[in-house]
Scaffold this active site. Sequence first.
Site, PDB file in Angstrom:
ATOM      1  CG  PHE A 162     -68.513  29.464 -78.160  1.00 23.47           C
ATOM      2  CD1 PHE A 162     -69.881  29.667 -78.251  1.00 23.47           C
ATOM      3  CD2 PHE A 162     -68.003  28.243 -78.558  1.00 23.47           C
ATOM      4  CE1 PHE A 162     -70.722  28.667 -78.727  1.00 23.47           C
ATOM      5  CE2 PHE A 162     -68.820  27.235 -79.021  1.00 23.47           C
ATOM      6  CZ  PHE A 162     -70.190  27.444 -79.107  1.00 23.47           C
ATOM      7  CG  ASP A 248     -61.560  26.603 -74.748  1.00 30.55           C
ATOM      8  OD1 ASP A 248     -61.032  25.944 -75.669  1.00 30.55           O
ATOM      9  OD2 ASP A 248     -62.789  26.732 -74.637  1.00 30.55           O
ATOM     10  CE  LYS A 277     -63.551  24.983 -82.660  1.00 23.24           C
ATOM     11  NZ  LYS A 277     -64.806  24.533 -83.244  1.00 23.24           N
TER      12      LYS A 277
END
Length: 472
Positions: A162, A248, A277
């Site tokens: 993802f 990532d 985030k």
Amino acid sequence: MTKEAKPATNRPAGLLDLQEALSLDRAQVKDLHKKYLNAGLATMLELLSFDRLFVRAQGISVWDNQGREYLDFLGGYGALNLGHNHPKVLTALQRVQALPNILQASLGILTAALAHNLALITPGKLQRSFLCNSGAEAVEGAIKLARAATGRSGVIYCQGSFHGKTMGALSVTGREKYQKPFAPLLPQCQAIPFGDLQALEKALQSRQAAAFIVEPIQGEGGINVPPPGYLRKARELCSRYGTLFIADEVQTGFGRTGYMFACEAENVEPDIMCLAKSLGGGMMPMGAYITTDEIWKKAYGGMEKALLHTSTFGGNAMACAAALATIQVIYEENLVEQARENGAYFLARLKELQERFPLLKEVRGRGLMIGLEFNQPGGLASKVTFGLASKLAEEYTGSLVAGELLNNYGIITAYTLNNPNVIRLEPPLCVTREQIDRVVTALEEIFKRHRSFMSMATSGVRTILKSLTQRE
């Protein structure tokens, strides 16, 4: 029917100001979501009683408008490593209130400082940052950078991954459910099994791939940890075939796995690293990618290439202030070590439950990034329902367990997007052993009551009906 045009000088009837918005009750909020936002999502959250109004938050705790306290073990999908409303982040935001927040025709003071700090704390030769607003935007930028720097156009990614839902990021996100409605996506993107080095080398051999993008631990895939040595060997293969290695670290970064960055567990130095985030301290939208000086210059070196990739809000003063404070707090409060030690404790206690209760299939993760996968019905239950029980279990067991934790124990969790049969446990890194024990005890009680999906499903239906009856 089109809306009637109104003069811009007249305030529309019913326009809500901030005070009125804060005064909305649960039913009003639900109705507004159903009318003006995502009605399907609002209905789903309502059925699970996830539509509560949370009105206060501090650290790992949040409170609803009835005064009930909850423990947040979802942690903003990894965005709340510092917890809610950390006072040092709030203070940092207050200190920069007088600065111009967005002034493109200048060199930002805090932008410069943050880029300097990111270069100091990230692995290897990573030096030059591009600041943006989200993980998906960081991935978009990383893909563009890789293409521009290598002259190649292909991208290799992993099944179950993802990386975001914008067009480029979605093209390298490994679940067909999210990709299919938007096809055709970015061309020359190739999916391979996560953790499979032979598949990676086969994909690399054509030398058409600009980049291989990988999460050190797959988050939405179900908290999947690769085999030992996988990242290091994948890095070596990319170097051999001239393909850039993109890590990532949007969800795994800033201490979440017990390392400042998860790739450091194998001493891997990426060519490009994506961040977001928790970089914003749980307060500001903040993302970045960082790369080496050599790669940056190949793509964007010189004035003629300086404006090829930009972001209006990227590197604004408020977001950079929050990020600077976040990095400071992580070191001052020793959150990386806390995540490593408390994560090991949490995993050990959860694996004890796995040995005792058949509903719990597997416990996996690293640090405070933990997934619980559940067993699906087999035998008679699956046969008499013609496989329907297994299908329902695969899609809904995670949400039913999360619903029990929320409604009966005041513990917030959620399932992972690419594998709804897994619930994630990603509390703020300041979580205590006492709070961890509270979650373990709650899970133990749930598993004692429910030895199978069918029992869990029956209980879930009763909870939904009770909730709907109480609201009528």
